[in-house]
Design an enzyme around this catalytic site. Structure first.
Site, PDB file in Angstrom:
ATOM      1  N   TRP A  46      35.774  39.075  40.054  1.00 46.43           N
ATOM      2  CA  TRP A  46      36.978  38.546  39.420  1.00 46.43           C
ATOM      3  C   TRP A  46      36.748  37.052  39.202  1.00 46.43           C
ATOM      4  CZ3 TRP A  46      41.038  38.759  36.623  1.00 46.43           C
ATOM      5  CH2 TRP A  46      42.181  37.956  36.827  1.00 46.43           C
ATOM      6  N   SER A  48      38.222  34.307  38.749  1.00 44.24           N
ATOM      7  CA  SER A  48      39.630  33.918  38.942  1.00 44.24           C
ATOM      8  C   SER A  48      39.948  32.551  38.364  1.00 44.24           C
ATOM      9  CB  SER A  48      39.890  33.908  40.460  1.00 44.24           C
ATOM     10  OG  SER A  48      40.972  33.068  40.783  1.00 44.24           O
ATOM     11  N   PHE A  50      42.599  30.881  39.183  1.00 41.49           N
ATOM     12  CA  PHE A  50      43.071  30.103  40.327  1.00 41.49           C
ATOM     13  C   PHE A  50      41.884  29.463  41.054  1.00 41.49           C
ATOM     14  CE2 PHE A  50      43.939  29.873  44.887  1.00 41.49           C
ATOM     15  CZ  PHE A  50      45.102  29.117  44.915  1.00 41.49           C
ATOM     16  N   ASP A  60      46.347  25.489  38.775  1.00 39.81           N
ATOM     17  CA  ASP A  60      46.070  26.654  37.931  1.00 39.81           C
ATOM     18  C   ASP A  60      47.156  26.716  36.860  1.00 39.81           C
ATOM     19  OD1 ASP A  60      45.247  29.061  36.893  1.00 39.81           O
ATOM     20  OD2 ASP A  60      45.964  30.272  38.588  1.00 39.81           O
ATOM     21  N   ASP A  87      39.352  36.038  33.861  1.00 38.03           N
ATOM     22  CA  ASP A  87      40.793  35.779  33.902  1.00 38.03           C
ATOM     23  C   ASP A  87      41.110  34.785  32.783  1.00 38.03           C
ATOM     24  OD1 ASP A  87      43.386  35.166  34.535  1.00 38.03           O
ATOM     25  OD2 ASP A  87      42.937  34.250  36.481  1.00 38.03           O
ATOM     26  N   ARG A 158      48.292  42.137  31.572  1.00 35.16           N
ATOM     27  CA  ARG A 158      48.996  41.827  32.825  1.00 35.16           C
ATOM     28  C   ARG A 158      50.433  41.433  32.524  1.00 35.16           C
ATOM     29  NH1 ARG A 158      46.714  37.130  36.867  1.00 35.16           N
ATOM     30  NH2 ARG A 158      48.685  36.197  37.501  1.00 35.16           N
ATOM     31  N   HIS A 189      51.740  42.486  38.628  1.00 35.40           N
ATOM     32  CA  HIS A 189      51.616  41.478  39.683  1.00 35.40           C
ATOM     33  C   HIS A 189      52.960  41.280  40.381  1.00 35.40           C
ATOM     34  CE1 HIS A 189      49.501  38.612  41.931  1.00 35.40           C
ATOM     35  NE2 HIS A 189      49.490  37.575  41.132  1.00 35.40           N
TER      36      HIS A 189
END
Ligand code: SPV
Ligand code: MG
Length: 301
Positions: A46, A48, A50, A60, A87, A158, A189
């Site tokens: 992943w 990410s 973040f 982020d 991401d 998402r 999420h």
């Protein structure tokens, strides 16, 4: 490994029915990506947002530039063979910005992308009192269509409806609309401290399209329990930020110990040997190149 092979590997993992979901571990640079691959048990990486933002010590919040994001993602693909899930946050803007990005991420070797239905610039989902505003369903369907039309990577849509406090009905409505627009999977999420909200969503999910979750805020359930409690509807669990948090904790511990001891002797047993770092740097392949191209006439140095 070729991007096409990794795309198909990720597709197979997402739709597997082997009694557990696929597991993606977060990474934020090539070194952490290689460590994830070397752990020999994770199904994907992943990449990410973040973690990448944190590795630059910035929020982020759509602050890391698209070119830095792309280059780091490419480097993560280069050093190891697991499928990388990028991401892409909001896709750097609207569907036009996303359309520009998609072929470039595919060329970088990415197997799947996650795009989220927040407005640009985004804010972190995990931030207390963060700014969580969503684009319209129609606008996000346009983004999904652009991503599907312009690439062959898996598109994981998402929805942040639960994060934004809009409730189950809105979350289900959005997720269904995104599946209808062609998403290969839906990431739902939540930042509730218990899995109840997510489990309710999963139980109500009526489609074959696999679900993806990021259980950072509700870590109680094992991967196997997640799979069982959702009747196998969750095809992928993302460990969202465990590499950067492990790094932060480990660095803090080591720095504190060195300062407390007034020397570096006692941390030796807790930090990686230099040989491990050489291995991660690809020392074995450099030795092979030396043997073939530098040492043929004897040691040149
Ligand atoms: C990330 O890891 O960047 C994510 C997951 O998108 S979260 O931070 O929980 O939003
Ligand atoms: Mg993110």
């Amino acid at each position: 490994m070729a991007g096409r092979v990794r795309i198909e590997a990720l597709r197979a993992k997402l739709n597997a029915t082997g009694g557990r979901p696929a597991i993606a571990m977060a990474a934020h640079n090539p070194l952490s990506a290689k460590l994830v691959a070397d752990a020999a048990g994770f199904d994907a990486i992943w990449a990410s947002g973040f973690e990448l933002s944190a590795s630059y010590a910035v929020p982020d919040a759509s602050i890391v530039s698209p070119s830095v994001h792309l280059e780091m993602t490419r480097a993560m693909c280069e050093v190891q063979d697991l499928p990388v899930i990028a991401d892409l946050d909001t896709g750097f803007g609207n569907a036009i910005n996303l359309a520009y990005a998609v072929p470039r991420y595919e060329a970088a070797g990415v197997a799947g992308i996650v795009i989220e239905d927040k407005t640009f610039p985004k804010d972190s989902s995990l931030r207390i009192d963060g700014r969580q505003s969503l684009v319209t369903v129609a606008e996000f369907q346009g983004k999904i269509a652009a991503a599907k039309d312009l690439g062959s990577m898996l598109v994981i849509a998402r929805t942040e409806a639960l994060i934004a406090g809009l409730g189950q009905e809105e979350a289900l409505k959005r997720a269904q609309a995104y599946a209808e627009a062609g998403a290969d999977a839906i990431l739902i999420h939540s930042k509730q401290k218990t899995p109840d909200e997510i489990l309710d969503f999963c139980r109500a999910w009526p489609y074959q399209v696999p679900l993806v979750i990021v259980p950072t805020s509700y870590p109680q359930l094992s991967f196997e329990e997640i799979y069982r409690l959702t009747n196998g509807k969750v095809g992928l669990v993302i460990c969202g930020n465990h590499s950067i948090r492990a790094t932060v904790a480990s660095l803090k511990r080591t720095y504190g110990q060195i300062l407390q001891d007034g020397g570096i002797a006692s941390v030796e047993r807790d930090i990686a040997p230099v040989a491990d770092v050489f291995a991660l740097q690809g020392d074995a392949s450099m030795r092979e190149l030396e043997r073939k191209y530098l040492l043929s006439g004897g040691n040149p140095w």
